[in-house]
Design a protein around this motif. Structure first.
Motif, PDB file in Angstrom:
ATOM      1  N   GLY A   1       0.883  -1.161   0.000  1.00  0.00           N
ATOM      2  CA  GLY A   1       0.000   0.000   0.000  1.00  0.00           C
ATOM      3  C   GLY A   1       0.916   1.204   0.000  1.00  0.00           C
ATOM      4  N   ILE A   2       0.802   2.091  -0.995  1.00  0.00           N
ATOM      5  CA  ILE A   2       1.718   3.236  -1.060  1.00  0.00           C
ATOM      6  C   ILE A   2       0.926   4.517  -0.825  1.00  0.00           C
ATOM      7  CG2 ILE A   2       3.501   4.386  -2.416  1.00  0.00           C
ATOM      8  CD1 ILE A   2       3.717   1.804  -4.098  1.00  0.00           C
ATOM      9  N   VAL A   3       1.396   5.311   0.135  1.00  0.00           N
ATOM     10  CA  VAL A   3       0.751   6.586   0.454  1.00  0.00           C
ATOM     11  C   VAL A   3       1.774   7.685   0.179  1.00  0.00           C
ATOM     12  CG1 VAL A   3      -0.381   7.954   2.245  1.00  0.00           C
ATOM     13  CG2 VAL A   3      -0.572   5.458   2.294  1.00  0.00           C
ATOM     14  N   PHE A   4       1.402   8.634  -0.674  1.00  0.00           N
ATOM     15  CA  PHE A   4       2.322   9.702  -1.066  1.00  0.00           C
ATOM     16  C   PHE A   4       1.992  11.001  -0.324  1.00  0.00           C
ATOM     17  CE2 PHE A   4       1.929   6.849  -4.719  1.00  0.00           C
ATOM     18  CZ  PHE A   4       3.262   6.572  -5.003  1.00  0.00           C
ATOM     19  N   GLN A   5       2.956  11.897  -0.339  1.00  0.00           N
ATOM     20  CA  GLN A   5       2.763  13.204   0.278  1.00  0.00           C
ATOM     21  C   GLN A   5       1.654  13.988  -0.428  1.00  0.00           C
ATOM     22  OE1 GLN A   5       6.433  15.365   0.619  1.00  0.00           O
ATOM     23  NE2 GLN A   5       5.444  17.311   0.988  1.00  0.00           N
ATOM     24  N   ASP A   6       1.599  13.873  -1.755  1.00  0.00           N
ATOM     25  CA  ASP A   6       0.663  14.716  -2.511  1.00  0.00           C
ATOM     26  C   ASP A   6      -0.602  13.952  -2.948  1.00  0.00           C
ATOM     27  OD1 ASP A   6       2.041  13.131  -4.226  1.00  0.00           O
ATOM     28  OD2 ASP A   6       2.607  14.705  -5.634  1.00  0.00           O
ATOM     29  N   PHE A   7      -0.988  12.948  -2.167  1.00  0.00           N
ATOM     30  CA  PHE A   7      -2.269  12.233  -2.281  1.00  0.00           C
ATOM     31  C   PHE A   7      -2.445  11.454  -3.585  1.00  0.00           C
ATOM     32  CE2 PHE A   7      -3.524  16.531  -0.297  1.00  0.00           C
ATOM     33  CZ  PHE A   7      -2.948  16.213   0.916  1.00  0.00           C
ATOM     34  N   LYS A   8      -2.125  12.087  -4.726  1.00  0.00           N
ATOM     35  CA  LYS A   8      -2.246  11.443  -6.044  1.00  0.00           C
ATOM     36  C   LYS A   8      -3.661  10.894  -6.307  1.00  0.00           C
ATOM     37  CE  LYS A   8       2.652  10.275  -6.862  1.00  0.00           C
ATOM     38  NZ  LYS A   8       3.022  11.647  -7.056  1.00  0.00           N
TER      39      LYS A   8
ATOM     40  N   VAL B   1      -8.342   9.415   2.321  1.00  0.00           N
ATOM     41  CA  VAL B   1      -8.787   8.650   1.143  1.00  0.00           C
ATOM     42  C   VAL B   1      -7.592   7.917   0.527  1.00  0.00           C
ATOM     43  CG1 VAL B   1      -9.777   8.805  -1.180  1.00  0.00           C
ATOM     44  CG2 VAL B   1     -10.737  10.189   0.688  1.00  0.00           C
ATOM     45  N   ALA B   2      -6.446   8.600   0.492  1.00  0.00           N
ATOM     46  CA  ALA B   2      -5.235   7.976  -0.062  1.00  0.00           C
ATOM     47  C   ALA B   2      -4.819   6.765   0.776  1.00  0.00           C
ATOM     48  CB  ALA B   2      -4.104   9.004  -0.133  1.00  0.00           C
ATOM     49  N   ILE B   3      -5.009   6.859   2.093  1.00  0.00           N
ATOM     50  CA  ILE B   3      -4.687   5.715   2.965  1.00  0.00           C
ATOM     51  C   ILE B   3      -5.690   4.585   2.708  1.00  0.00           C
ATOM     52  CG2 ILE B   3      -4.571   4.913   5.359  1.00  0.00           C
ATOM     53  CD1 ILE B   3      -3.599   7.832   6.064  1.00  0.00           C
ATOM     54  N   ALA B   4      -6.965   4.959   2.563  1.00  0.00           N
ATOM     55  CA  ALA B   4      -7.988   3.943   2.238  1.00  0.00           C
ATOM     56  C   ALA B   4      -7.618   3.225   0.944  1.00  0.00           C
ATOM     57  CB  ALA B   4      -9.363   4.599   2.119  1.00  0.00           C
ATOM     58  N   ARG B   5      -7.187   4.012  -0.043  1.00  0.00           N
ATOM     59  CA  ARG B   5      -6.789   3.429  -1.335  1.00  0.00           C
ATOM     60  C   ARG B   5      -5.630   2.439  -1.141  1.00  0.00           C
ATOM     61  NH1 ARG B   5      -4.571   7.891  -5.088  1.00  0.00           N
ATOM     62  NH2 ARG B   5      -2.957   7.759  -3.496  1.00  0.00           N
TER      63      ARG B   5
END
Length: 227
Positions: free
Chosen positions: A85-92, A150-154
């Protein structure tokens, strides 16, 4: 014995042709939470990119979630990323579709077909990050903290063996950073393994976990002072 999900031995990390970290030894076991700290340019991001297959591992040995980083082929990278699971600084997040459709896009791209299963999974991960009532919102209608949730959920959609969070609070104010960190802590407490690159020392003090530092081209463990 807990399973090793990440192992680097005597690895050299390059950024283009520059050697940024040498003699890297790093291992993470199932259920670990480890911070990766260091100044900008110290090699944190290059190390992260090596782990998710954006940069090749040219020297030393490495494996992550069952994939050999030395022999990783281009066509294997999508399969590797399904287990991460990849979480970026800028949400993407994709700005042209709502939260639900953002997550659905990922599931479709990773081979999910059944619409009911897709819906159930999306609501499950949104509930974990307390965003289940905002599935219809567009990214621009959300605050930075909500977008990161949401990015973490993704990142949780395909039930990853390891979450790589690259400066997940880098674009957030301190209070929101704490909120996002609590979400990550809950996810860790549910049994997930997390490696988080950060330069937010206040968070590290507030949520103490094992800390590895990049400095002077090397990686070493920081022993935290008990307050």
């Amino acid at each position: 014995m807990s399973k090793t999900v990440l192992s680097l031995q005597n690895a050299e990390i390059f950024q283009r042709e520059n050697l940024v970290l040498s003699q890297v030894d790093l291992s993470l076991n199932e259920g670990d939470f480890v911070y990766l700290i260091g100044k900008t340019g110290s090699g944190k991001s290059s190390l992260m990119k090596t782990l998710y297959g954006d940069l090749p591992l040219e020297k030393g040995t490495g494996s992550i979630v069952g994939f050999n980083l030395n022999t990783l082929k281009e066509k294997e990278i999508p399969f590797l990323r399904r287990k991460l699971g990849i979480v970026f600084q800028d949400f993407k997040l994709l700005n042209d579709r709502n939260v639900f459709e953002n997550l659905k896009f990922v599931l479709k791209a990773t081979g999910w077909k059944d619409e009911q299963q897709i819906k159930t999974k999306i609501m499950e991960v949104l509930t974990k990050v307390e965003m289940q009532t905002k599935d219809f919102k567009m990214p621009f209608q959300l605050s930075g903290g909500e977008q990161q949730r949401v990015a973490i959920a993704r990142a949780l959609l395909n039930d990853p063996d390891l979450i790589l969070a690259d400066e997940p609070t880098g674009n957030l104010d301190p209070a929101t950073s704490v909120d996002v960190m609590k979400v990550l802590q809950d996810i860790h407490n549910s049994g997930k393994t997390i490696l988080m690159a950060t330069h937010d020392y206040a968070l590290i003090l507030k949520f103490p976990y094992k800390t590895i530092k990049c400095e002077g081209g090397e990686l070493f463990e920081v022993v935290q002072q008990k307050s």
